[in-house]
Write an enzyme that holds these catalytic residues in place. Structure first.
Site, mmCIF file in Angstrom:
data_model
loop_
_atom_site.group_PDB
_atom_site.id
_atom_site.type_symbol
_atom_site.label_atom_id
_atom_site.label_comp_id
_atom_site.label_asym_id
_atom_site.label_seq_id
_atom_site.Cartn_x
_atom_site.Cartn_y
_atom_site.Cartn_z
ATOM 1 N N GLU A 114 0.824 -1.211 0.000
ATOM 2 C CA GLU A 114 0.000 0.000 0.000
ATOM 3 C C GLU A 114 0.855 1.256 0.000
ATOM 4 O OE1 GLU A 114 -0.474 -2.637 1.888
ATOM 5 O OE2 GLU A 114 -2.471 -3.371 1.382
ATOM 6 N N HIS A 119 -9.881 -6.669 9.013
ATOM 7 C CA HIS A 119 -10.373 -6.423 7.656
ATOM 8 C C HIS A 119 -11.808 -5.887 7.655
ATOM 9 C CE1 HIS A 119 -6.994 -9.116 6.850
ATOM 10 N NE2 HIS A 119 -7.012 -8.697 5.597
#
Length: 330
Positions: free
Chosen positions: A57, A126
């Site tokens: 990321e 998540h």
């Protein structure tokens, strides 16, 4: 049209409209996205403009910032919003400040898409809703649609915006359907009144809007008419729509899927207190506990605001029992 299809169509149309638009991320090209949002875009627009990246990321966000300041209009996907902190340096320290640091000489037209939210049994790492982490960042817009129509129109607007935009997609909305979205971009920073009512104003965003609309139907059975506002954008906030509704109902409830402490719901309450104290008979938040999100389905369901819990909370606050089915006059 499904929410995921609306997002795909917005990307497809903007890639076709402007050759400066590029799209990249983890598994977005050949696999078509972990939530099946972006299939076929690489075949339609080529591997130079739509491509997969390694799982990094930080690298994704850095590449987006670098390409944006060099003239591209990148759209990237951070697969799960829980990992947006890894992109924060490029997004918060660089992209959001570049217009200011360059003495208003250079903008950073990039969009970060990310799937967020709980209720899908993805566990504590998540399932988070990171919206409040980013609403505190000057120079960064935070868009949070609740319908397929808004998803398409607001994503098109985000891609055409000359400033960085964080575009949040709640996982539980990907299969939601509505009529075919309009082809034109929507205006970022404008809320929508999804239901009118005169007894209480309920403000929310993303999946919370649908929970609030269902709660409003339950409240109507007790004679309580709720007005439901869909913020659509968390930064900038449409304060005018919220305050106008509060002036009519005198009661404000903000429903946020996220921890109570430091959440954007608190910002809405501050806005009301500072600007409309004379209209407030009651104002409070419904949010999640300040704990990680449970993995157990039973505990996760209990952890999240629901139509039933929202309606029950409002009835209790108003002193109306479920057995009462009479007109509420305040």
């Amino acid at each position: 049209m499904e929410f995921r299809q609306a997002i795909r169509d917005a990307l497809d149309e903007e890639l076709a409209r402007d050759e400066r638009v590029i799209f990249f991320g983890e598994d977005v090209a050949r696999p078509g996205g972990v939530f099946a949002v972006t299939p076929g875009l690489q075949e339609a627009h080529g591997s130079d403009r739509v491509f997969d990246t390694p799982i990094s990321e930080l690298a994704l966000a850095g590449a987006a910032f670098g390409s944006a300041v060099c003239g591209a209009r990148p759209v990237i996907e951070i697969m799960f919003g829980d990992f947006l902190p890894l992109a924060m340096d490029s997004l918060v320290n660089q992209a959001a400040k570049y217009w200011y640091l360059s003495n208003e000489q250079a903008s950073v037209p990039l969009v970060v898409r990310s799937a967020i939210g709980a209720g899908g049994r993805f566990g504590a790492i998540h399932s988070q809703n990171p919206a409040s982490w980013f609403t505190n960042v000057p120079g960064l817009k935070v868009v949070a649609p609740s319908t397929p129509g808004d998803a398409k129109a607001l994503l098109k607007a985000a891609i055409r915006d000359d400033n960085p935009v964080l575009f949040l997609e709640h996982k539980r909305l990907y299969s939601l359907k509505d009529d075919a979205p309009a082809a034109e971009p929507a205006e970022i920073g404008v809320a929508a009144v999804r239901r009118t009512g005169g007894d209480v104003t309920i403000v929310s965003a993303m999946k919370g809007v649908h929970d609030c609309l269902a709660a409003a139907e339950l409240l109507a059975e007790s004679g309580i008419e709720a007005e439901v506002i869909d913020l659509r954008t968390l930064r900038p906030l449409d304060s005018g729509t919220v305050l106008e509704s509060l002036a009519r109902t005198n009661r404000l409830v903000v429903v946020e899927e996220g921890p109570m402490t430091g959440g954007w719901a608190g910002e809405i309450l501050s806005l009301a207190i500072e600007n409309a104290l004379e209209h407030i008979d009651d104002a409070y938040r419904i949010a999640t506990a300040d704990t990680p999100i449970p993995y157990s389905p039973t505990l996760e369901d209990a952890f999240l605001p629901s139509a039933q819990s929202i309606a029950s909370n409002i009835r209790s606050r108003l002193g109306v029992s479920t057995a009462e089915a009479v007109g509420f006059t305040g």
